[in-house]
Design an enzyme around this catalytic site. Structure first.
Site, PDB file in Angstrom:
ATOM      1  N   HIS A 152      53.638  74.783  26.682  1.00  0.00           N
ATOM      2  CA  HIS A 152      53.985  75.480  27.948  1.00  0.00           C
ATOM      3  C   HIS A 152      53.895  74.472  29.088  1.00  0.00           C
ATOM      4  CE1 HIS A 152      53.779  79.219  30.666  1.00  0.00           C
ATOM      5  NE2 HIS A 152      53.875  78.167  31.470  1.00  0.00           N
ATOM      6  N   LEU A 176      58.473  71.053  34.132  1.00  0.00           N
ATOM      7  CA  LEU A 176      58.888  69.677  34.448  1.00  0.00           C
ATOM      8  C   LEU A 176      59.675  69.594  35.754  1.00  0.00           C
ATOM      9  CD1 LEU A 176      60.019  68.305  30.960  1.00  0.00           C
ATOM     10  CD2 LEU A 176      58.057  67.538  32.307  1.00  0.00           C
ATOM     11  N   ARG A 177      60.110  70.768  36.281  1.00  0.00           N
ATOM     12  CA  ARG A 177      60.949  70.786  37.499  1.00  0.00           C
ATOM     13  C   ARG A 177      62.245  70.008  37.265  1.00  0.00           C
ATOM     14  NH1 ARG A 177      57.607  74.861  38.443  1.00  0.00           N
ATOM     15  NH2 ARG A 177      55.663  74.303  39.489  1.00  0.00           N
ATOM     16  N   ASN A 234      62.032  78.003  34.713  1.00  0.00           N
ATOM     17  CA  ASN A 234      62.026  78.614  36.053  1.00  0.00           C
ATOM     18  C   ASN A 234      62.385  77.610  37.139  1.00  0.00           C
ATOM     19  OD1 ASN A 234      59.491  77.303  35.699  1.00  0.00           O
ATOM     20  ND2 ASN A 234      58.466  78.677  37.128  1.00  0.00           N
ATOM     21  N   HIS A 254      55.208  85.813  30.266  1.00  0.00           N
ATOM     22  CA  HIS A 254      54.233  85.739  31.365  1.00  0.00           C
ATOM     23  C   HIS A 254      53.674  87.151  31.489  1.00  0.00           C
ATOM     24  CE1 HIS A 254      52.571  84.301  35.330  1.00  0.00           C
ATOM     25  NE2 HIS A 254      52.422  85.611  35.406  1.00  0.00           N
ATOM     26  N   LEU A 269      48.624  80.959  38.550  1.00  0.00           N
ATOM     27  CA  LEU A 269      48.833  82.301  38.013  1.00  0.00           C
ATOM     28  C   LEU A 269      48.982  82.226  36.506  1.00  0.00           C
ATOM     29  CD1 LEU A 269      51.182  83.789  40.736  1.00  0.00           C
ATOM     30  CD2 LEU A 269      48.819  84.453  40.251  1.00  0.00           C
ATOM     31  N   HIS A 276      53.421  70.997  42.205  1.00  0.00           N
ATOM     32  CA  HIS A 276      53.963  71.406  43.505  1.00  0.00           C
ATOM     33  C   HIS A 276      53.588  70.304  44.491  1.00  0.00           C
ATOM     34  CE1 HIS A 276      54.946  75.614  42.516  1.00  0.00           C
ATOM     35  NE2 HIS A 276      53.863  75.601  41.771  1.00  0.00           N
ATOM     36  N   ALA A 328      51.342  78.645  43.613  1.00  0.00           N
ATOM     37  CA  ALA A 328      50.477  78.748  42.435  1.00  0.00           C
ATOM     38  C   ALA A 328      50.852  77.675  41.431  1.00  0.00           C
ATOM     39  CB  ALA A 328      50.629  80.127  41.804  1.00  0.00           C
TER      40      ALA A 328
HETATM   41  N1  LIG Z   1      51.246  78.891  36.508  1.00  0.00           N
HETATM   42  C1  LIG Z   1      51.529  78.833  37.787  1.00  0.00           C
HETATM   43  O1  LIG Z   1      50.651  79.095  38.604  1.00  0.00           O
HETATM   44  N2  LIG Z   1      52.755  78.478  38.241  1.00  0.00           N
HETATM   45  C2  LIG Z   1      53.938  78.232  37.445  1.00  0.00           C
HETATM   46  C3  LIG Z   1      54.596  79.483  36.976  1.00  0.00           C
HETATM   47  C4  LIG Z   1      53.903  80.187  35.834  1.00  0.00           C
HETATM   48  O2  LIG Z   1      53.657  79.615  34.784  1.00  0.00           O
HETATM   49  O3  LIG Z   1      53.595  81.396  35.953  1.00  0.00           O
HETATM   50  C5  LIG Z   1      54.915  77.397  38.287  1.00  0.00           C
HETATM   51  O4  LIG Z   1      56.092  77.308  37.914  1.00  0.00           O
HETATM   52  O5  LIG Z   1      54.493  76.841  39.314  1.00  0.00           O
HETATM   53 ZN   LIG Z   2      53.840  78.261  33.525  1.00  0.00          ZN
HETATM   54 ZN   LIG Z   3      53.553  82.025  33.942  1.00  0.00          ZN
END
Ligand SMILES: NC(=O)N[C@@H](CC(=O)O)C(=O)O
Ligand SMILES: [Zn+2]
Ligand SMILES: [Zn+2]
Length: 346
Positions: free
Chosen positions: A14, A17-18, A42, A137, A220, A252, A264
């Protein structure tokens, strides 16, 4: 006391990588530690088609450092409108390994996610038929539910009804954070597994508020009470093949973490195996790390284990307080602190 631990090269089941410059900056950290990673879809816009996943995969492979072998395992972002045929194309592609459920509004970049799973049943039936894993999720988005209860309530409201209707669907309960989720995954019937992050094994929710508000510990699902952390550790070291490594490393930019409405996500790709080694050592279970990190994931995904090895050495080093990443700066989890283990790639 064990000072050196050599294990089969692990995988990260899991990972975020953006894209673009951020992708180029963070990918080498993961490629140094892991043979493969399940790459979360995402992005903005999300990766919803096999064609988009193919293009994203090429962008990832283009920045793998020379001399490093790393295989991105791609995923599709499920929407209310994902056609069943897209799942067949995904299976045929050979490089899409799972489909991801983001309940709409649950987390970072989840606005295009699913508002009602009932809308997706035709598509889920094809996933069940083809053995395509469904990565979840697992948090309800009902604002009336307390943020600390959203995962436990998800089990009753979404997970159990879904798995009653689709008993053969392969489900990964992603980044579990509660004793309820750990117990559900350990005991439920049928094909189910869970990923567990290093930060949820190491910390409880006090960490977010120690001496002030500490945004780099905000992710999260949010960190929970100590009793939940203990249940996760117990699950990870239990020897059950239903639990495996997923860092949920989620970079981030510093400015968007240290913010009035901060994002998050914790960045752990730099030192993931070191963090897991610490958690397993604290539990007196270093001997269970290899199965958790290198065996259980490939078994669930029907993939071979990696060929190579990595070595963890007991050797203190200081995690950088900040990582310059092109134009952005990332603060890694525990930046500035020392850690007892160090990964030596081979
Ligand atoms: N885990 C997180 O707090 N953030 C993840 C999204 C996710 O995995 O829910 C993200 O893409 O920044
Ligand atoms: Zn995640
Ligand atoms: Zn998640």
């Amino acid at each position: 006391m064990t000072d050196t631990l050599t294990i089969t090269r692990p995988d990260d089941w899991h990972l975020h990588l953006r894209d673009g410059a951020m992708l180029a900056s963070v990918l080498p950290d993961t490629a140094r530690q892991f043979g493969r990673a399940i790459v979360m879809p995402n992005l903005k816009p999300p990766v919803t088609t096999v064609a988009q996943a193919a293009a994203y995969r090429e962008r990832i492979l283009a920045v793998v450092p020379e001399g490093t072998s790393f295989e991105p395992l791609m995923t599709l972002y499920l929407t209310n409108n994902t056609p069943p045929d897209e799942i067949r194309r995904a299976k045929d592609s050979g490089f899409v390994h799972a489909v991801k459920l983001y309940p709409a509004g649950a987390t970072t970049n989840s606005d295009a996610g699913v508002s009602d799973l009932a809308k997706c049943y035709k598509t889920l039936e094809v996933m069940q038929e083809l053995g395509m894993p469904f990565l979840v999720h697992g948090e309800v988005t009902d604002p009336a539910i307390d943020i600390f209860d959203r995962e436990a309530v998800f089990i009753e409201r979404v997970m159990q009804p879904l798995r009653r209707d689709m008993p053969e669907l392969k489900v990964v309960f992603e980044h579990i954070t509660t004793k309820e989720a750990a117990q559900y995954v350990a005991t439920a019937e049928g094909p189910i597994a869970a990923t567990i992050t290093a930060h949820h094994l190491l910390y409880n929710r006090n960490e977010i508020f120690k001496g002030g508000i500490r945004p780099h510990y905000y992710c999260l699902p949010i960190l929970k009470r100590e009793e939940h952390r203990l249940a996760l550790v117990q699950a990870a070291v239990s020897g059950s093949d239903r639990f495996f490594l997923g860092t949920d490393s989620a970079p981030h930019p510093k400015g968007l973490k240290e913010h009035a409405c901060g994002c998050a996500g914790c960045y752990t790709a730099l030192h993931a195996m070191e963090l897991y080694a610490q958690a397993f050592e604290d539990a007196g279970a270093l001997d269970q790390l290899e199965a958790f990190a290198s065996f259980n994931g490939p078994a669930f995904y029907n993939l071979p284990r990696n060929q190579g090895f990595v070595t963890l050495k007991r050797q203190s080093w200081t995690i950088p307080a900040e990582l310059p990443m092109g134009e952005a700066t990332i603060v890694p989890l525990n930046g500035g602190e020392t850690i007892n283990w160090q990964l030596i790639a081979q």
